[in-house]
Every structure is written in C-alpha cells, then in structure tokens.
Write a protein that holds these residues in place. Structure first.
Motif, short mmCIF file in Angstrom:
data_model
loop_
_atom_site.label_atom_id
_atom_site.label_comp_id
_atom_site.label_asym_id
_atom_site.label_seq_id
_atom_site.Cartn_x
_atom_site.Cartn_y
_atom_site.Cartn_z
N GLN A 19 -14.94 -42.31 -15.39
CA GLN A 19 -16.33 -42.33 -15.83
C GLN A 19 -16.42 -42.89 -17.24
O GLN A 19 -15.54 -42.69 -18.08
CB GLN A 19 -16.92 -40.92 -15.79
N LYS A 20 -17.50 -43.58 -17.51
CA LYS A 20 -17.72 -44.19 -18.82
C LYS A 20 -17.72 -43.12 -19.91
O LYS A 20 -18.36 -42.09 -19.77
CB LYS A 20 -19.04 -44.95 -18.82
N GLY A 21 -16.98 -43.41 -20.98
CA GLY A 21 -16.92 -42.48 -22.11
C GLY A 21 -15.76 -41.51 -22.06
O GLY A 21 -15.58 -40.70 -22.97
N TYR A 22 -14.95 -41.59 -20.99
CA TYR A 22 -13.80 -40.70 -20.86
C TYR A 22 -12.53 -41.53 -20.71
O TYR A 22 -12.51 -42.54 -20.01
CB TYR A 22 -13.97 -39.78 -19.65
N PRO A 23 -11.44 -41.12 -21.40
CA PRO A 23 -10.22 -41.94 -21.40
C PRO A 23 -9.44 -41.82 -20.10
O PRO A 23 -9.53 -40.81 -19.39
CB PRO A 23 -9.42 -41.36 -22.57
N LYS A 24 -8.67 -42.84 -19.83
CA LYS A 24 -7.78 -42.84 -18.68
C LYS A 24 -6.50 -42.09 -19.03
O LYS A 24 -6.08 -42.07 -20.17
CB LYS A 24 -7.44 -44.28 -18.31
N LEU A 51 -19.11 -32.01 -13.65
CA LEU A 51 -18.94 -32.00 -12.19
C LEU A 51 -20.24 -31.71 -11.46
O LEU A 51 -20.30 -31.85 -10.23
CB LEU A 51 -17.87 -30.99 -11.81
N ASP A 52 -21.27 -31.29 -12.17
CA ASP A 52 -22.58 -31.14 -11.53
C ASP A 52 -23.19 -32.50 -11.20
O ASP A 52 -24.20 -32.57 -10.49
CB ASP A 52 -23.52 -30.34 -12.44
N LYS A 53 -22.58 -33.57 -11.71
CA LYS A 53 -23.08 -34.92 -11.46
C LYS A 53 -22.18 -35.70 -10.50
O LYS A 53 -22.21 -36.92 -10.47
CB LYS A 53 -23.20 -35.68 -12.79
N LEU A 54 -21.38 -34.96 -9.73
CA LEU A 54 -20.43 -35.63 -8.83
C LEU A 54 -21.13 -36.55 -7.83
O LEU A 54 -20.62 -37.62 -7.50
CB LEU A 54 -19.60 -34.57 -8.08
N CYS A 88 -9.93 -25.43 -14.28
CA CYS A 88 -10.77 -26.63 -14.27
C CYS A 88 -11.97 -26.50 -15.22
O CYS A 88 -12.42 -27.48 -15.81
CB CYS A 88 -11.27 -26.93 -12.86
N GLY A 89 -12.46 -25.26 -15.36
CA GLY A 89 -13.64 -25.04 -16.19
C GLY A 89 -13.40 -25.21 -17.67
O GLY A 89 -14.35 -25.29 -18.45
N SER A 90 -12.13 -25.27 -18.09
CA SER A 90 -11.85 -25.49 -19.51
C SER A 90 -12.12 -26.94 -19.91
O SER A 90 -12.29 -27.23 -21.10
CB SER A 90 -10.40 -25.12 -19.83
N CYS A 91 -12.14 -27.84 -18.94
CA CYS A 91 -12.37 -29.25 -19.24
C CYS A 91 -13.65 -29.80 -18.61
O CYS A 91 -14.13 -30.85 -19.01
CB CYS A 91 -11.19 -30.09 -18.75
N HIS A 92 -14.17 -29.09 -17.60
CA HIS A 92 -15.35 -29.58 -16.89
C HIS A 92 -16.45 -28.53 -16.86
O HIS A 92 -16.19 -27.33 -16.83
CB HIS A 92 -15.00 -29.93 -15.44
N THR A 93 -17.69 -29.01 -16.83
CA THR A 93 -18.85 -28.16 -16.59
C THR A 93 -19.16 -28.16 -15.11
O THR A 93 -19.19 -29.22 -14.47
CB THR A 93 -20.06 -28.67 -17.39
N PHE A 94 -19.36 -26.96 -14.53
CA PHE A 94 -19.74 -26.85 -13.13
C PHE A 94 -20.43 -25.50 -12.94
O PHE A 94 -19.78 -24.46 -12.96
CB PHE A 94 -18.51 -26.96 -12.22
N LYS A 95 -21.74 -25.52 -12.82
CA LYS A 95 -22.53 -24.28 -12.81
C LYS A 95 -22.10 -23.31 -11.73
O LYS A 95 -22.09 -22.10 -11.93
CB LYS A 95 -24.01 -24.63 -12.65
N ALA A 96 -21.73 -23.82 -10.55
CA ALA A 96 -21.38 -22.94 -9.44
C ALA A 96 -20.12 -22.13 -9.71
O ALA A 96 -19.87 -21.11 -9.07
CB ALA A 96 -21.20 -23.76 -8.16
N ALA A 97 -19.30 -22.57 -10.68
CA ALA A 97 -18.06 -21.86 -11.00
C ALA A 97 -18.27 -20.70 -11.96
O ALA A 97 -17.34 -19.96 -12.24
CB ALA A 97 -17.03 -22.84 -11.56
#
Length: 444
Positions: A412-417, A382-385, A361-370
C-alpha cells in the motif's frame, strides 16, 4: 523459538553478572555479544530450547571476552558490530524478527527493527567505545549508532535515537570533565531534539518510511499524543502485577546505589541520563530499568576494577539484580501470547480473532473487530481491506490470503516493502483459513 525468550533473558542476565564478577572488561560488551549470538542462532535455524540456552550463554561470554582482549581495539569492535547490525537489519529482517532477543512477530510487539530490550542492551558497549575513543571520535561513533538504531530500514527505533543521542551528549560533556549543570543539560536536551528531528527528516527525505517518520511528519500534536500514550502504557505495564512493581523499585534502588557510590563516572552518568529519557519515551519500563541497572553495574565495574570499596558495593548490587531476575523470569517462565484458557467464546466463536491476537497483528494494524488493542499504525488499516483488494483488482479472500503468505506482493502507498515478515506463511492451513475468514468476515 519464541517460547525460549523469557529464559534467554535470564541466561543473558546471569552470564553478564558472571562476567561482571570475573571479567569486567568483557561485561560491558555482553549486550552486543548477546544480540550477536541471538542473530547467529536465528540465522542458523536453532530452535531447541536447551541448545539455544546453552549456545546463548557460551556465545555471549565468548564473544564478549574476545572483543575485550585489547582495550584500544574495543571502539573498532563496537563500530564493526554496529555496521554489521545495520546491514543485517536492512538485508535480512526476518532473522531479526525470529531471534530470541528483540523484535518478535508474536506476543503483540513490534516484529522488526530494534526494540527497547536490545536498545538498552546496546547502551553500555557504545558508551564504553565512546569513552575509550575519546571526544575526537565521538561524533562518528554517534552517527554510526544512530543509523543502526534509527534508520527506518534498520532499527526504526525513534525512541532509541533520542536515548542514544542523550547518552552520547552527556558522555561528551563528562569526557571534557564538565559538570552536569542545569544549563549544560538544557543545551544537551536542545541538541538532542535538533539531532533527532534532523535525522528523522533526512531519513524521510531519502525515501524512508516507518511509524517514526509518519509520527514526526504529522506534527507536534501527534508527537505529544504519542508520548502521552506511551506514558500511559508504561504506567500500566509497570503496575499491572505486584512483582513488576517490586522489580521496578528494586532496580531503581540499584541505580541509585550505583550512581552514588564512589566517584562520579562519565559512562555511568551518561547511562543513567539515557535511562531517564528511555523511561519517558519508551513503553516497557521494567525491561528498560532492569537491563539498564545491569548495564550500569557493568559500567561501574569497568571504570573501577581496582577499587575495593566500589567492588563491595557493586557485588551487593549484583546480588540484588540476580534475585530480581529470578523473581521476574524464573518463577513465571515465558508469558505466552495466547493464554491456555480464553475467557468467553473467542476461540470457539471466532478462532481467527484468537489467531489475530496471538500473532500480535494489532500492534501494527488497526482492525476494529479485533478489539480496542488493535490500533497499530505501523502497517495498513485492515478495516480498509475491501478497498485495497478493489485497487489490486483481486477478490477479497484471495487478496487477504496472498497478503499474509506473501506480504510484499501488494504494497500500500506510504508503507515500506519488506517490513512484514514472511513467517506467517508457516501458519497451519486451518489457522490461515480461520484468519482469512476473520479478516474478510469479522466476528465478535
């Protein structure tokens, strides 16, 4: 199916080496044939390892031989393949992400579009098609290849656009029997930059959105930073184990041998130029140089099937590649995304974190806890969930659960479906609960 990937690569390498030895005109199409076989098996739902390995060998060889039966039809075969690949990637991205070659949702890699492995496999067939078709059809073929590789709804491979533009630019010079002087190479380099920026800009203007369009849109500083980060990752990847260093140096030696034996060859010059660029803009150097050396060997045999001196040199290179393939894949097997023994208490204290890491998941998303490796920018931060859930007017746990099992429900706005695979819905209830808990109440 992803546990078969390492052995599938070995099967593709040895099938290609066999074709190089007995059917050199088919060997140059082996990359496209292997990608086709991989997608067909994914679409058919084949998962048994023995079935996958045998089918990959048979289909790769069969499709390559069938496509090469009539030399004059090879450009049409390759063009048809590129068109079909573009449609497949745009319409059915899940089959691509679950295939045994290329993008994958496990192991920390990008799970959609075209990755460095497939990009390198497709260079020889495209170059051969261009060489046979001639300069008259080189631009239409290049346009088709760039759309398949770089369009954000298909390959979404910005580095691939640069690599293929370089390869086809150098091929155009060599087909005109022009020497590769520094001045001409500089002209090609400028043309590659202009074509790449124009292509990405047009993609963005037409509504395309990917990590490539966002990186270009943020300006030169971001692009230079991204290039520096990739070079750092490449160095770390190539030097993290002694056998990787050995494979890299061995394949480099094979490329030097192939580039210097006999006469200069247009497709080989173009392939080597593309590999040099690929090593600069991509971050998996062992894949690039290993499969690149294999592709160069196929091109040398294709261009010189009646040359006995060349045949001896090519067979020496083939033997070296076979040894390197076994050293790199046969001994260690498949590297699993999650080690059997996890140091510390990650699995015990935070099972959701282990699942997050294992699924890449971290290859596509930022998440500090990971941890520091979770700094991807392909998907939402993902820190803005909590903010995303508030905007969707949903409780945070429910929002996160729905976003995992039905990723197109909230975009989310700015990301493709359609970028995130729906395959995560197949996680076990326990794993899914643990992952939701980690994302909503992260633990160390």
């Amino acid at each position: 199916m992803h546990h078969d990937r390492g052995w599938v690569t070995v099967v593709v390498v040895f099938t290609t080496l066999l074709l190089i030895a007995v059917a050199p005109r088919a060997a140059v199409l082996a990359g496209a044939a292997a990608v086709s076989a991989s997608l067909l098996l994914s679409w058919a739902g084949a998962t048994r390892m023995t079935v996958v390995l045998v089918a990959m060998a048979v289909l790769t060889a069969g499709l390559a031989v069938a496509g090469s039966l009539r030399r004059r039809f090879v450009p049409l075969v390759v063009a048809g393949f590129l068109a079909a690949l573009t449609v497949m990637l745009a319409v059915d991205p899940e089959s691509n992400s679950l295939a045994v070659l290329g993008a994958r949702p496990d192991g920390g890699g990008r799970f959609y579009g075209i990755g460095n492995q497939v990009e390198t496999l497709l260079l020889p067939p495209v170059l051969v098609a261009g060489a046979i078709a001639g300069t008259r059809w080189l631009i239409p073929l290049a346009a088709l290849a760039l759309v398949a590789i770089g369009w954000s709804k298909a390959g979404a491979d910005g580095g691939g656009v640069v690599v293929f533009a370089t390869a086809l630019g150098v091929l155009g010079l060599r087909l005109r029997e022009l020497a590769l002087t520094p001045r001409r190479l500089a002209v090609v380099a400028v043309a590659v930059v202009v074509v790449t920026l124009a292509f990405v800009g047009l993609d963005a203007a037409l509504g395309g959105s990917s990590h490539v369009t966002r990186a270009v849109g943020t300006g030169p500083d971001s692009l230079l930073g991204d290039l520096g980060h990739r070079l750092h990752l490449s160095w770390a990847s190539a030097t993290d184990h002694w056998y990787r260093i050995l494979i890299f140096l061995g394949c480099f030696a094979v490329l030097v041998l192939l580039g210097t034996i006999g006469r200069r060859r247009a497709t080989v010059d173009a392939m080597i130029a593309a590999l040099v660029v690929s090593l600069l803009v991509n971050d998996t150097p062992v894949d690039v140089i290993g499969l690149g050396a294999l592709g160069c060997l196929a091109l040398v045999r294709w261009e010189s099937v009646d040359s006995r001196p060349m045949r001896r040199g090519a067979m020496t290179a083939a033997f070296a590649l076979a040894v390197l393939a076994l050293a790199g894949c046969g001994k260690t097997g498949v590297v699993k995304p999650l080690p059997e023994t996890v140091v510390g208490t990650v699995q015990a204290a935070a099972p959701g974190k282990a699942i997050f890491i294992a699924q890449g998941c971290g290859s596509c998303h930022t998440f500090k806890a990971a941890g520091p490796d979770a700094q991807g920018t392909i998907g939402p931060d993902l820190d803005k969930l909590a903010a995303y859930a508030k905007t969707a007017n949903q409780p945070l746990p429910q929002f996160v659960h729905e976003s995992i099992v039905n990723p197109d429900k909230y975009i989310q706005k700015g990301y493709p479906k359609g970028v995130m695979p729906k395959s995560y819905a197949s996680l076990s209830p326990a794993d899914l609960t643990a992952l939701v808990a980690f994302l909503t109440k992260p633990q160390g």
